[in-house]
Design an enzyme around this catalytic site. Sequence first.
Site, PDB file in Angstrom:
ATOM      1  N   GLU A 196       0.912  -1.126  -0.152  1.00  0.00           N
ATOM      2  CA  GLU A 196      -0.030   0.010   0.088  1.00  0.00           C
ATOM      3  C   GLU A 196       0.925   1.294   0.093  1.00  0.00           C
ATOM      4  O   GLU A 196       1.010   2.175   1.139  1.00  0.00           O
ATOM      5  CB  GLU A 196      -0.863   0.127   1.210  1.00  0.00           C
ATOM      6  CG  GLU A 196      -1.897  -1.152   1.064  1.00  0.00           C
ATOM      7  CD  GLU A 196      -2.868  -1.159   2.256  1.00  0.00           C
ATOM      8  OE1 GLU A 196      -3.068  -0.090   3.054  1.00  0.00           O
ATOM      9  OE2 GLU A 196      -4.154  -1.990   2.095  1.00  0.00           O
TER      10      GLU A 196
ATOM     11  N   GLU B 157      -5.892  -8.212   0.123  1.00  0.00           N
ATOM     12  CA  GLU B 157      -6.378  -7.905   1.156  1.00  0.00           C
ATOM     13  C   GLU B 157      -7.755  -7.638   1.132  1.00  0.00           C
ATOM     14  O   GLU B 157      -8.208  -6.863   0.016  1.00  0.00           O
ATOM     15  CB  GLU B 157      -5.736  -6.692   2.157  1.00  0.00           C
ATOM     16  CG  GLU B 157      -4.561  -7.111   2.913  1.00  0.00           C
ATOM     17  CD  GLU B 157      -3.979  -6.105   3.400  1.00  0.00           C
ATOM     18  OE1 GLU B 157      -4.913  -4.922   3.912  1.00  0.00           O
ATOM     19  OE2 GLU B 157      -2.638  -5.863   3.458  1.00  0.00           O
TER      20      GLU B 157
HETATM   21  O1  IFM Z   1      -4.701  -3.249   8.789  1.00  0.00           O
HETATM   22  C1  IFM Z   1      -4.523  -2.526   7.664  1.00  0.00           C
HETATM   23  C2  IFM Z   1      -3.439  -3.291   6.968  1.00  0.00           C
HETATM   24  O2  IFM Z   1      -2.161  -3.139   7.596  1.00  0.00           O
HETATM   25  C3  IFM Z   1      -3.155  -2.662   5.465  1.00  0.00           C
HETATM   26  N1  IFM Z   1      -4.513  -2.683   4.755  1.00  0.00           N
HETATM   27  C4  IFM Z   1      -5.768  -2.401   5.609  1.00  0.00           C
HETATM   28  C5  IFM Z   1      -5.769  -2.999   6.728  1.00  0.00           C
HETATM   29  C6  IFM Z   1      -7.179  -2.535   7.481  1.00  0.00           C
HETATM   30  O3  IFM Z   1      -6.950  -1.022   7.957  1.00  0.00           O
END
Ligand code: IFM
Length: 437
Positions: free
Chosen positions: A168, A351
């Site tokens: 990210e 994710e």
């Molecule tokens: O917890 C985070 C993760 O570290 C990165 N992506 C989003 C998740 C939820 O906010």
Amino acid sequence: MFAFDRADFGPGFTFGVATAAYQIEGGQRDGRGSSIWDTFSATAGNVHDGDTGAIACNHYELWPQDLDLIRDGGFGAYRFSFAWPRLIPEGTGAVNPAGLDYYDRLIDGMLVRGIKPYATLYHWDLPSTLQDRGGWMNRDIAGWFADYAALIARKFGDRLAATATINEPWCVAFLSHYLGVHAPGYRDIRAAARAMHHVLFAHGTAIDALRAHGAKNLGIVLNLEKSEAFSDSEADRGAANFGDALFNRWYLGGVLKGQYPAEVLQFLGEHMPSGHEKDMEVVSRPLDWLGINYYTRGLYRATGKPSQPVEQVKGDLEKTESGWEIYPQGLTDLLVRVSGEYTKIPLYVTENGMAEVEGENDPRRVSYYEDHLKAVLAAQAAGADVRGYFAWSLLDNYEWAEGYRKRFGLVHVNYATQERTPKASYRAFQGLLHNGR
Ligand code: IFM
């Protein structure tokens, strides 16, 4: 129970769970160096209730039972991250043997259980000593990060099924250097402009280093939001376009086309590092796959203020405990868009998940997963080459500035006792993955 079969996703489709080092490991000993999250969370007012990752889920010691949970859930892959300061405590130079041993045990533990290791090199825990030298604002980070990547390739590369450089980059750069919400907590356009470029430049130098040392199946993980306008007015549609450029197209365009969007370059103006154009070939090194983290949409409204031309507003869709709108269609739209406009390399949802109130009965989360998995099927039906899906997250864990109050786990964690208890959402995946239903 989910209302589709595993086979619907195609042969070889990977189902996994994701975590990140600082959010679960704890274990701040055995030579692990300090990270920017240790110091940011130790600073009053930065994190809810002053929570830190000092103990977290103690995955550093409890990893065998956590890997058992992954295997017993039927997941074939574990997306985890290396902690840079555990491996190279000062960020550059001496390597910590206890850190190497820990990740050796963790990776071998996955392999004996039939779980594929999907590694991320950087999930936000920059060594503090590198922050002292300017961190992501310093162009030299491209060399520091490449050296760290080379170490990982040499020590672990032959056992990793896939490796991502950065998790990210929008969060690493904009959220942390412009919005000031994450470590190191800057609110400064020059800091942000530099971090926005250097994080992608360092991604490219790391790809080169990983490849040069024999690592295979390399990618990056971008967080994307479907950008939409608050109203149908021309101003709000323009705001959504700008939001899309800042949040999505900077990273998609940089990494996959070697081009940053003109409107964001104009916004950053003189604050961009000079000569950045010459780095774009490195920024856009060919990749083997692209990871997309998806949670919600971005709803934008024009402000009429030149210094802050757009703002994000809350819409009226149902929300998670984080206050994020639940919008599965956005996942389909993004996967189809990336596949149509940017790349034909395999896509992974690296994710996806939701924060929910504490408890082991989490029917809203089961529905969330069901609806987003259907969104993946819809994207595949529309031609997107989606090869895998990772739930965020295996465990309730440290949700950064929100501390421990937001729970994303398939498995409940009692932070006082470290007891793990599978939730209904874990059982739903287990049903899908073990029974083929
Ligand atoms: O917890 C985070 C993760 O570290 C990165 N992506 C989003 C998740 C939820 O906010």
